[in-house]
Each structure stands twice: as structure tokens, then as C-alpha cells.
Scaffold this motif. Structure first.
Motif, PDB file in Angstrom:
ATOM      1  N   PHE A 103      -4.347  60.825  76.633  1.00 25.85           N
ATOM      2  CA  PHE A 103      -3.071  60.197  76.269  1.00 25.85           C
ATOM      3  C   PHE A 103      -3.350  59.053  75.310  1.00 25.85           C
ATOM      4  CE2 PHE A 103      -2.221  62.400  80.163  1.00 25.85           C
ATOM      5  CZ  PHE A 103      -0.968  62.929  79.972  1.00 25.85           C
ATOM      6  N   ARG A 104      -2.582  58.996  74.236  1.00 30.46           N
ATOM      7  CA  ARG A 104      -2.755  57.990  73.190  1.00 30.46           C
ATOM      8  C   ARG A 104      -1.793  56.817  73.427  1.00 30.46           C
ATOM      9  NH1 ARG A 104      -2.237  63.005  71.041  1.00 30.46           N
ATOM     10  NH2 ARG A 104      -4.168  63.962  70.356  1.00 30.46           N
ATOM     11  N   PRO A 105      -2.043  55.682  72.783  1.00 32.02           N
ATOM     12  CA  PRO A 105      -1.175  54.506  72.964  1.00 32.02           C
ATOM     13  C   PRO A 105       0.294  54.732  72.587  1.00 32.02           C
ATOM     14  CG  PRO A 105      -3.245  53.837  71.981  1.00 32.02           C
ATOM     15  CD  PRO A 105      -3.248  55.341  72.006  1.00 32.02           C
ATOM     16  N   ASN A 106       0.565  55.719  71.753  1.00 29.89           N
ATOM     17  CA  ASN A 106       1.960  56.005  71.389  1.00 29.89           C
ATOM     18  C   ASN A 106       2.639  56.946  72.388  1.00 29.89           C
ATOM     19  OD1 ASN A 106       0.867  58.483  70.789  1.00 29.89           O
ATOM     20  ND2 ASN A 106       1.481  58.485  68.636  1.00 29.89           N
ATOM     21  N   GLY A 107       1.925  57.328  73.456  1.00 34.23           N
ATOM     22  CA  GLY A 107       2.473  58.175  74.502  1.00 34.23           C
ATOM     23  C   GLY A 107       2.200  59.656  74.322  1.00 34.23           C
ATOM     24  N   SER A 156      -0.048  63.182  73.742  1.00 35.14           N
ATOM     25  CA  SER A 156      -1.228  63.659  74.466  1.00 35.14           C
ATOM     26  C   SER A 156      -1.879  64.814  73.724  1.00 35.14           C
ATOM     27  CB  SER A 156      -0.833  64.122  75.876  1.00 35.14           C
ATOM     28  OG  SER A 156      -0.179  65.374  75.814  1.00 35.14           O
ATOM     29  N   THR A 157      -3.038  65.223  74.211  1.00 33.34           N
ATOM     30  CA  THR A 157      -3.697  66.404  73.665  1.00 33.34           C
ATOM     31  C   THR A 157      -3.004  67.665  74.156  1.00 33.34           C
ATOM     32  OG1 THR A 157      -5.281  66.338  75.487  1.00 33.34           O
ATOM     33  CG2 THR A 157      -5.951  65.333  73.402  1.00 33.34           C
ATOM     34  N   GLY A 158      -2.162  67.527  75.163  1.00 35.44           N
ATOM     35  CA  GLY A 158      -1.377  68.643  75.683  1.00 35.44           C
ATOM     36  C   GLY A 158      -2.199  69.568  76.548  1.00 35.44           C
ATOM     37  N   ALA A 159      -1.544  70.142  77.540  1.00 37.92           N
ATOM     38  CA  ALA A 159      -2.192  71.116  78.414  1.00 37.92           C
ATOM     39  C   ALA A 159      -1.140  71.780  79.286  1.00 37.92           C
ATOM     40  CB  ALA A 159      -3.241  70.446  79.295  1.00 37.92           C
ATOM     41  N   SER A 160      -1.433  73.020  79.640  1.00 38.27           N
ATOM     42  CA  SER A 160      -0.651  73.724  80.655  1.00 38.27           C
ATOM     43  C   SER A 160      -1.612  74.033  81.790  1.00 38.27           C
ATOM     44  CB  SER A 160      -0.068  75.021  80.098  1.00 38.27           C
ATOM     45  OG  SER A 160       0.942  74.724  79.163  1.00 38.27           O
ATOM     46  N   ILE A 161      -1.363  73.429  82.927  1.00 43.71           N
ATOM     47  CA  ILE A 161      -2.268  73.539  84.067  1.00 43.71           C
ATOM     48  C   ILE A 161      -1.579  74.388  85.135  1.00 43.71           C
ATOM     49  CG2 ILE A 161      -3.549  72.256  85.810  1.00 43.71           C
ATOM     50  CD1 ILE A 161      -3.176  69.785  83.863  1.00 43.71           C
ATOM     51  N   THR A 191       2.775  70.810  82.886  1.00 40.60           N
ATOM     52  CA  THR A 191       2.594  70.822  81.430  1.00 40.60           C
ATOM     53  C   THR A 191       2.690  69.409  80.880  1.00 40.60           C
ATOM     54  OG1 THR A 191       3.607  73.010  81.330  1.00 40.60           O
ATOM     55  CG2 THR A 191       3.454  71.790  79.262  1.00 40.60           C
ATOM     56  N   ALA A 192       1.702  69.034  80.064  1.00 36.19           N
ATOM     57  CA  ALA A 192       1.741  67.776  79.327  1.00 36.19           C
ATOM     58  C   ALA A 192       2.102  68.131  77.886  1.00 36.19           C
ATOM     59  CB  ALA A 192       0.391  67.072  79.384  1.00 36.19           C
ATOM     60  N   GLN A 193       3.261  67.665  77.420  1.00 37.48           N
ATOM     61  CA  GLN A 193       3.721  67.954  76.056  1.00 37.48           C
ATOM     62  C   GLN A 193       2.840  67.214  75.047  1.00 37.48           C
ATOM     63  OE1 GLN A 193       6.158  70.164  75.509  1.00 37.48           O
ATOM     64  NE2 GLN A 193       6.356  70.414  77.731  1.00 37.48           N
ATOM     65  N   THR A 194       2.550  67.851  73.943  1.00 38.13           N
ATOM     66  CA  THR A 194       1.666  67.258  72.940  1.00 38.13           C
ATOM     67  C   THR A 194       2.310  66.062  72.238  1.00 38.13           C
ATOM     68  OG1 THR A 194       0.682  69.424  72.561  1.00 38.13           O
ATOM     69  CG2 THR A 194       0.258  67.744  70.903  1.00 38.13           C
ATOM     70  N   SER A 195       3.506  66.226  71.728  1.00 32.78           N
ATOM     71  CA  SER A 195       4.107  65.178  70.900  1.00 32.78           C
ATOM     72  C   SER A 195       4.610  63.984  71.695  1.00 32.78           C
ATOM     73  CB  SER A 195       5.240  65.755  70.052  1.00 32.78           C
ATOM     74  OG  SER A 195       6.233  66.303  70.899  1.00 32.78           O
ATOM     75  N   ARG A 254      -7.546  59.152  79.820  1.00 33.36           N
ATOM     76  CA  ARG A 254      -7.856  60.570  79.996  1.00 33.36           C
ATOM     77  C   ARG A 254      -7.819  60.919  81.478  1.00 33.36           C
ATOM     78  NH1 ARG A 254     -13.388  62.483  77.468  1.00 33.36           N
ATOM     79  NH2 ARG A 254     -11.956  62.982  75.766  1.00 33.36           N
ATOM     80  N   VAL A 255      -7.282  62.085  81.773  1.00 30.64           N
ATOM     81  CA  VAL A 255      -7.442  62.663  83.103  1.00 30.64           C
ATOM     82  C   VAL A 255      -8.398  63.830  82.927  1.00 30.64           C
ATOM     83  CG1 VAL A 255      -6.335  63.750  85.089  1.00 30.64           C
ATOM     84  CG2 VAL A 255      -5.132  61.968  83.809  1.00 30.64           C
ATOM     85  N   SER A 256      -9.532  63.741  83.608  1.00 25.98           N
ATOM     86  CA  SER A 256     -10.582  64.743  83.486  1.00 25.98           C
ATOM     87  C   SER A 256     -10.572  65.634  84.729  1.00 25.98           C
ATOM     88  CB  SER A 256     -11.938  64.051  83.346  1.00 25.98           C
ATOM     89  OG  SER A 256     -12.967  65.004  83.215  1.00 25.98           O
ATOM     90  N   PHE A 257     -10.487  66.944  84.515  1.00 25.88           N
ATOM     91  CA  PHE A 257     -10.449  67.922  85.603  1.00 25.88           C
ATOM     92  C   PHE A 257     -11.795  68.624  85.712  1.00 25.88           C
ATOM     93  CE2 PHE A 257      -6.107  67.256  84.386  1.00 25.88           C
ATOM     94  CZ  PHE A 257      -5.400  67.305  85.584  1.00 25.88           C
TER      95      PHE A 257
END
Length: 160
Positions: free
Chosen positions: A120-124, A126-131, A146-150, A67-70
Motif C-alpha cells: 500500500f502506497r501513501p496515496n492509498g 495498492s499493488t492489488g490482489a485477489s485472495i 480483493t485489494a483494488q489497485t487504484s 505491506r502485508v506479506s502472506f
């Protein structure tokens, strides 16, 4: 007739050169200051992207969640930190190889919410976000990470 030695420059020529240098400086300094402000923005966006990519790669290689926590701080620099999930304790702990990082002065995150996390999960994936990262010194100077969800892939775009 006498022969005069006219080597060197006159006071008038020196004053003209100094005046021209002054005019050039007055024109150039605002442009340089504005560019420095934009460079701080791009540096901060690149640092955030690097941290998100590190979390994704660590999640894949270590087969555990990261996790990256902001943390958005009013009046002081916004910060972010990498955490690893401990399944046995069902808790998150700070990744010891990386420290809490702060955004540079004049750079703020326009949040999806107050404080937020990108997991981020072991399969790569993520929960996704637009920062949205905002340069407070220049109106409209923003970039989006942007972190893509899938896929968990990180992209950077200009504007938000």
C-alpha cells in the motif's frame, strides 16, 4: 374403590422423550458442525481484510509504504504479517505493533502465487490482489478478498 395417585411420568413416556431427543440431536449436529466450519472461514476472511485495511490506513497516515506479506505453508497454517518500508535502508521491517497472524485450522489461501505481498502506497493505492480463502472442510465454501489497485479499497465477496 381405591384412589390412585397418578402424578409423575411413566417409564414409557420417559423413553419416548429420550428417543425424540436422540433423533433431533442426530439431525442437528451435522448442520451445526457445518456452520461452525463456515464461521471459521468468515472469521479468517474478516481478519485478513482488517490487516489489509490497517496497512492501507497506516500508509496514508504515516506517508510511507506498508505491506502485508502472506506465507503459504504446506501442512501447517498459512500466515500473514504487516511490514513497513524504511526508505533510508531501502528495506522492509516487521511492524512491531502487530504480530504474525495465522489462519484458523481448515482454512487455506488459494494463492495468486506461492508467497505473495500486497503493498500500500501513501496515496492509498495498492499493488492489488485477489485472495481466495478456502474452507477445506466444505467443498465449494470459499470467499474472496480483493485489494483494488487504484484505490486500495478492500472488498469481500462470496466464492472465487
Amino acid at each position: 374403590m381405591s384412589i390412585r395417585d397418578e402424578s409423575g411420568i411413566s417409564l414409557a413416556e420417559l423413553l419416548v422423550v429420550i428417543a425424540l431427543m436422540g433423533v433431533i440431536t442426530v439431525i442437528a449436529v451435522p448442520a451445526i458442525v457445518g456452520q461452525m466450519s463456515h464461521l471459521r472461514l468468515t472469521s479468517s476472511v474478516r481478519d485478513i481484510s482488517t490487516e489489509l485495511n490497517a496497512a492501507r490506513l497506516k500508509a496514508i497516515s504515516n506517508n510511507t509504504m506498508y505491506r502485508v506479506s502472506f506465507t503459504l505453508n504446506s501442512g501447517t497454517a498459512d500466515t500473514y504479517r504487516l511490514y513497513v518500508y524504511d526508505a533510508s535502508a531501502d528495506s522492509w521491517s516487521a511492524e512491531t505493533s502487530r504480530t504474525t497472524r495465522s489462519l484458523e485450522g481448515g482454512i487455506n489461501i488459494s494463492p495468486p502465487s506461492a508467497d505473495f505481498n500486497v503493498d500500500f502506497r501513501p496515496n492509498g493505492s495498492s499493488t492489488g490482489a485477489s485472495i481466495c480463502v478456502d474452507n477445506t472442510g466444505t467443498s465449494g465454501d470459499r470467499m474472496e478478498v480483493t485489494a483494488q489497485t487504484s484505490t486500495g479499497m478492500i472488498t469481500i465477496t462470496t466464492g472465487c
